[in-house]
Design an enzyme around this catalytic site. Structure first.
Site, PDB file in Angstrom:
ATOM      1  N   LYS A  22     -20.046   6.427  -2.753  1.00  0.00           N
ATOM      2  CA  LYS A  22     -20.660   6.142  -4.059  1.00  0.00           C
ATOM      3  C   LYS A  22     -19.608   5.952  -5.134  1.00  0.00           C
ATOM      4  CE  LYS A  22     -19.714  10.295  -6.068  1.00  0.00           C
ATOM      5  NZ  LYS A  22     -19.000  10.510  -7.354  1.00  0.00           N
ATOM      6  N   ASP A 155     -24.137  15.484  -5.186  1.00  0.00           N
ATOM      7  CA  ASP A 155     -24.158  14.069  -4.804  1.00  0.00           C
ATOM      8  C   ASP A 155     -24.949  13.811  -3.526  1.00  0.00           C
ATOM      9  OD1 ASP A 155     -22.464  13.687  -6.930  1.00  0.00           O
ATOM     10  OD2 ASP A 155     -20.665  13.390  -5.731  1.00  0.00           O
TER      11      ASP A 155
END
Length: 316
Positions: A22, A155
């Protein structure tokens, strides 16, 4: 120690799972709460530079790391994010479900996301492990998977979902974000590392009374329209000054990227990896070549987003 690659009679076959890395397309940081965590308003985007895990039932609980970053300092045993994720799922379900197949799983990690660079490689491992473990026991409620993911790391919940999303709280409160087209990034990694707690501590020193964390409307509008220039003018990472104060060379790399035509240099998470937004695939290639020759850059990796979240890619 070598993980078993073939199923034992009567034991489910191995399952292979992919999960994305990401970038934080925007990262707004607010005050630190009583729990020590800062209030965040971030926009995650999943990248097609991801991790592949193979979960092998009936093994001896080993963890094998292969791939591009196999030589990196990846935690073993219960400290490994993938193992921790599976253990949390076992604990959450063992009183009501048969989870014996999840015990003594061998976990084979194909490490393709840089380690300790702010791209969520360890979190991707955890997301892939949760996805694969849920598959092995016939499915798990999404809410329970989310809770296990958050307990591993903020996350992880996003990387289960993928795409592009706003994250509030520690990043675990997610809302999907509409995007148009593909976004081309060049991720410039560093030979040095930054401690996330240290960067946040320096942020506190530099910002004793920060404004509430927000995602600017311009960022969301730009993502929905695929408007790269507006996105480049609106997206920021509030941790940049803190990270640069520890690693001044980051500012030099960002400037080199701008000079090479990057639309936006953006610290990835708490760093030290920097993402550079390119106009298209050809521009990304040119940027990667120039950045690879820049002092302070270990690797310049091309990738695109948004990418899908953790999913099964092969059950054999």
């Amino acid at each position: 120690m070598t993980a078993q690659l073939h199923p034992v009679s009567g034991i489910p076959t191995p399952v292979k799972v992919w999960a994305p890395g990401k970038i934080n397309v925007h990262l707004g940081v607010g005050k630190s709460g009583d729990d020590g965590y800062h209030e965040l308003a971030t926009v995650f985007q999943a990248l097609n530079l991801g991790e592949t895990l193979t979960l092998v039932p009936g093994g001896n609980g080993s963890i094998v790391v292969r791939g591009r970053y196999a030589d990196a300092d990846v935690p073993q045993g219960d400290a490994n994010f993938a193992r921790r994720a599976v253990n949390l799922l076992i604990s959450a379900l063992e009183d009501e479900r048969d989870v014996d197949v999840l015990r003594d799983l061998d976990i084979i990690i194909d490490k393709q996301v840089p380690v300790a660079g702010g791209m969520g490689g360890g979190s991707a491992d955890a997301a892939a492990a949760l996805c694969g473990a849920a598959h092995l026991i016939g499915g798990v409620d999404d809410g329970l998977l989310h809770d296990c993911a958050v307990e591993v790391g903020a996350d992880v919940a996003f990387l289960l979902r993928g795409g592009t999303a706003i994250g509030h709280g520690r990043g675990e409160k997610l809302s999907p974000v509409l995007t148009r087209g593909s976004f081309h990034w060049v991720m410039a990694t560093s030979a040095s590392q930054l401690s996330t707690p240290t960067v946040y501590s320096r942020f506190d020193d530099l910002n004793p009374d920060p404004e509430p964390a927000v995602v600017p409307a311009e960022v969301l509008t730009a993502l929905a329209a695929g408007d790269l220039d507006t996105l480049a003018g609106a997206a920021v990472n509030d941790l940049t000054e803190a990270a640069v104060s520890y690693m001044p060379e980051l500012a030099e790399v960002m400037e080199a990227g701008r000079d090479a035509g990057a639309l936006l240099p953006l610290l990835s998470g708490s760093g030290p990896t920097i993402g550079f937004l390119a106009r298209d695939a050809h521009h990304a290639l040119d940027l990667a070549v120039l950045l690879q020759a820049t002092r302070g850059v270990k690797e310049a990796l091309r990738t695109t987003g948004p990418a899908p979240g953790a999913h099964i890619i092969d059950e054999h």
